[in-house]
Enzyme design. Structure first.
Site, short mmCIF file in Angstrom:
data_model
loop_
_atom_site.label_atom_id
_atom_site.label_comp_id
_atom_site.label_asym_id
_atom_site.label_seq_id
_atom_site.Cartn_x
_atom_site.Cartn_y
_atom_site.Cartn_z
N THR A 229 0.81 -1.22 0.00
CA THR A 229 0.00 0.00 0.00
C THR A 229 0.85 1.27 0.00
O THR A 229 2.06 1.23 0.16
CB THR A 229 -0.95 0.01 1.21
OG1 THR A 229 -0.21 -0.33 2.39
CG2 THR A 229 -2.06 -1.01 1.04
N ASP A 230 0.15 2.42 -0.14
CA ASP A 230 0.82 3.73 -0.21
C ASP A 230 0.77 4.47 1.13
O ASP A 230 0.67 5.69 1.17
CB ASP A 230 0.14 4.61 -1.28
CG ASP A 230 0.02 3.90 -2.61
OD1 ASP A 230 1.03 3.36 -3.06
OD2 ASP A 230 -1.08 3.88 -3.18
N SER B 54 1.10 8.83 4.96
CA SER B 54 0.57 8.76 3.60
C SER B 54 1.71 9.06 2.65
O SER B 54 2.35 10.11 2.76
CB SER B 54 -0.55 9.77 3.40
OG SER B 54 -0.88 9.87 2.04
N ARG B 55 1.99 8.14 1.73
CA ARG B 55 3.12 8.34 0.82
C ARG B 55 2.76 9.27 -0.34
O ARG B 55 3.58 9.55 -1.19
CB ARG B 55 3.63 6.99 0.30
CG ARG B 55 4.19 6.16 1.43
CD ARG B 55 4.93 4.92 1.00
NE ARG B 55 5.29 4.15 2.18
CZ ARG B 55 4.66 3.08 2.60
NH1 ARG B 55 3.64 2.62 1.92
NH2 ARG B 55 5.05 2.44 3.68
N VAL B 56 1.49 9.72 -0.37
CA VAL B 56 1.07 10.69 -1.39
C VAL B 56 1.17 12.10 -0.82
O VAL B 56 1.55 13.04 -1.51
CB VAL B 56 -0.36 10.37 -1.88
CG1 VAL B 56 -0.88 11.44 -2.81
CG2 VAL B 56 -0.38 9.02 -2.58
#
Length: 501
Positions: A338-339, A364-366
């Site tokens: 997951t991100d 959150s990698r976004v």
């Protein structure tokens, strides 16, 4: 009556000319053993992996193992009807599920059959449940926020359309509540929501259905349910059926939110099937391809390129931990796919901090790419304030004297924790969130007693929604999604704070 031989021969010649050769071949095998929802079939050596099989009495199966002398199949409905020696036919088709608008508002099982008593689901299109995920060239980067309406998430762990964000934590810490609140918050935002219940009690699924119905969310939602009483093959198929339904909407340029509740039970169901199919067990008795089980599922969540209609599937898988152990086998697998993850902590939940999100372990990698500018500008210091507060909180337990700077940090931290608390199903639009965080970061809450913080926030929101001068400021934030005039915003919050004190 005499028949002319020439007339007979001309009729026969005419019929021979019109004759069309139709050869229909069927592969037919027989059941050599059956038990625990698994059937071993001999004589269908040309069967494909994932192919649908037909057993007598309307029982369906799906090919899983391709062995040298037989085929291993999982039985999808009443396996008690299948007996040794029974005839089995191949269909030449990979297992498919009905998709389309007709499913909205319905509760179905992974095979597309209704569970809500509202009659047959008449879908016009079907899609194979296994499909290769969309390639990198056909995607674009995540750049559009998916508003959850939960302050701590939208500020610290923002989720974008097309992202895969894991919700992880022990049982009874509010994982499903976060997912349900996110669905409720999509009302009026043109997002179709799919809730996939894997191994839940039927009463739990019914509670989710009633909650969504109560808030009007079933008007844009679909529930795919494989409950705890269903056979393992249905639990295994449930998330793939859900994402197949979602893909139909995504390829039509629509936005979809899909919840997998939960993938721990999905992995356990797959382990059960694999062991019954005599596949070699690996770590914790899971089969070697358990990573592929979830990676091929979650990779199907995407934000499509503009050329393909810019549709998206946002996936929120849920994983249940034991004693907060996120380093276990299945949690680490899904974390790496997951991100980012939202980590829920039991200690926070029991101490009254709800949602019980651990800001240190949640990520959150976004990041900012999935946030409105208004939220981005006011939430920058939140994570640091929380982190320094948690650190200082440990020292204050020793009762030592504190200097003014430390005291002010602790006070700010306490108010940050208080402002991030949120009631169940009380989602909040981003412009009101921006208002709360702006008041917090600019020190307006420092002069408010802890006990009055929630009341201050509620009355501040009401003031900006009703006051003739303040209302246009709030509307500008909503329309521009940005904080343009900070000075005017400060002035109006100050005016309200003076009256509140």
């Amino acid at each position: 009556m005499k028949l002319d031989p020439l007339e007979i021969s001309s009729l026969l010649k005419e019929q021979i000319k019109k004759y069309e050769k139709q050869i229909k071949t069927e592969q037919i095998g027989s059941v050599i053993s059956v038990g625990d929802g698994i059937a071993l079939v001999y004589g269908i050596d040309k069967a494909m992996a994932g192919e649908l099989l037909i057993f007598p009495d309307g029982v369906y199966g799906m090919v899983q193992n391709l062995e040298k002398n037989h085929v291993g199949a999982i039985l999808l409905n009443d396996s008690t009807l299948v007996k040794e020696g029974m005839e089995v036919k191949t269909t030449g088709k990979i297992l498919e599920v009905g998709v389309g608008e007709e499913l909205i508002g319905r509760v179905i099982n992974p095979l597309g059959q209704p569970l809500d008593g509202l009659g047959e689901v008449k879908t016009k299109i079907t899609r194979p449940i296994e499909r290769k995920a969309t390639g990198v060239i056909e995607r674009q980067s995540v750049n559009e926020p998916l508003e959850t309406g939960i302050k701590v998430l939208d500020a610290l762990v923002p989720i974008g359309r097309g992202q895969r964000e894991l919700i992880i934590g022990d049982r009874q810490t509010g994982k499903t509540s976060i997912a349900v609140d996110t669905i409720i918050n999509q009302k009026g935002k043109d997002v179709i929501c799919i809730y996939v219940a894997i191994g839940q009690k039927q009463s739990t699924v019914l509670n989710v259905y009633e909650t969504l119905k109560q808030f009007g969310a079933m008007d844009f939602s679909i529930i795919v349910a494989a409950s705890a009483s269903d056979p393992a093959p249905l639990l295994y198929l449930a998330p793939y059926s859900g994402v197949t339904i979602a893909e139909e909407f995504m390829f039509k340029g629509k936005h979809v939110l899909i919840i997998y509740d939960d993938l721990t039970k999905h992995a356990i169901a797959y382990r059960e099937l694999s062991l019954l199919l005599r596949r070699p067990p690996g770590r914790e008795a899971f089969p070697g391809d358990v990573f592929y089980l979830h990676s091929r599922l979650l990779e199907r969540a995407a934000k499509l390129s503009d050329a393909l209609g810019a549709g998206s599937i946002t996936a929120l898988p849920i994983i249940e931990t034991q004693e907060g152990d996120i380093s276990a086998y299945i949690p680490t697998n899904v974390i790496s796919i997951t991100d980012g993850q939202i980590f829920l902590q039991s200690q926070l939940f029991y101490s009254g901090i709800r949602p019980a999100i651990n800001a240190g372990l949640s990520v959150s990698r976004v990041g900012g790419a999935a946030q409105h500018k208004a939220i981005k500008k006011v939430s920058g210091t939140l994570r640091l304030d929380l982190a320094s507060y948690r650190e200082l909180e440990a020292f204050t337990q020793f009762g030592s004297d504190l200097d003014d700077a430390t005291k002010s940090k602790l006070d700010r931290g306490e108010r940050t924790v208080e402002i991030l608390k949120q009631g169940l199903h009380e989602t909040m639009p981003f412009e009101l969130q921006a208002l709360s965080f702006f008041a917090l970061s600019n020190g307006f809450l420092d002069q408010i007693k802890i006990i009055d913080v929630k009341r201050y926030e509620t009355e501040l929101h009401r003031f900006f929604q009703t006051d003739a001068v303040a209302k246009p400021v709030l509307e500008e934030i909503r329309n521009t999604r940005d904080l343009k005039d900070r000075d005017l915003l400060k002035k109006e919050i100050d005016r309200f704070t003076q009256d509140f004190i």
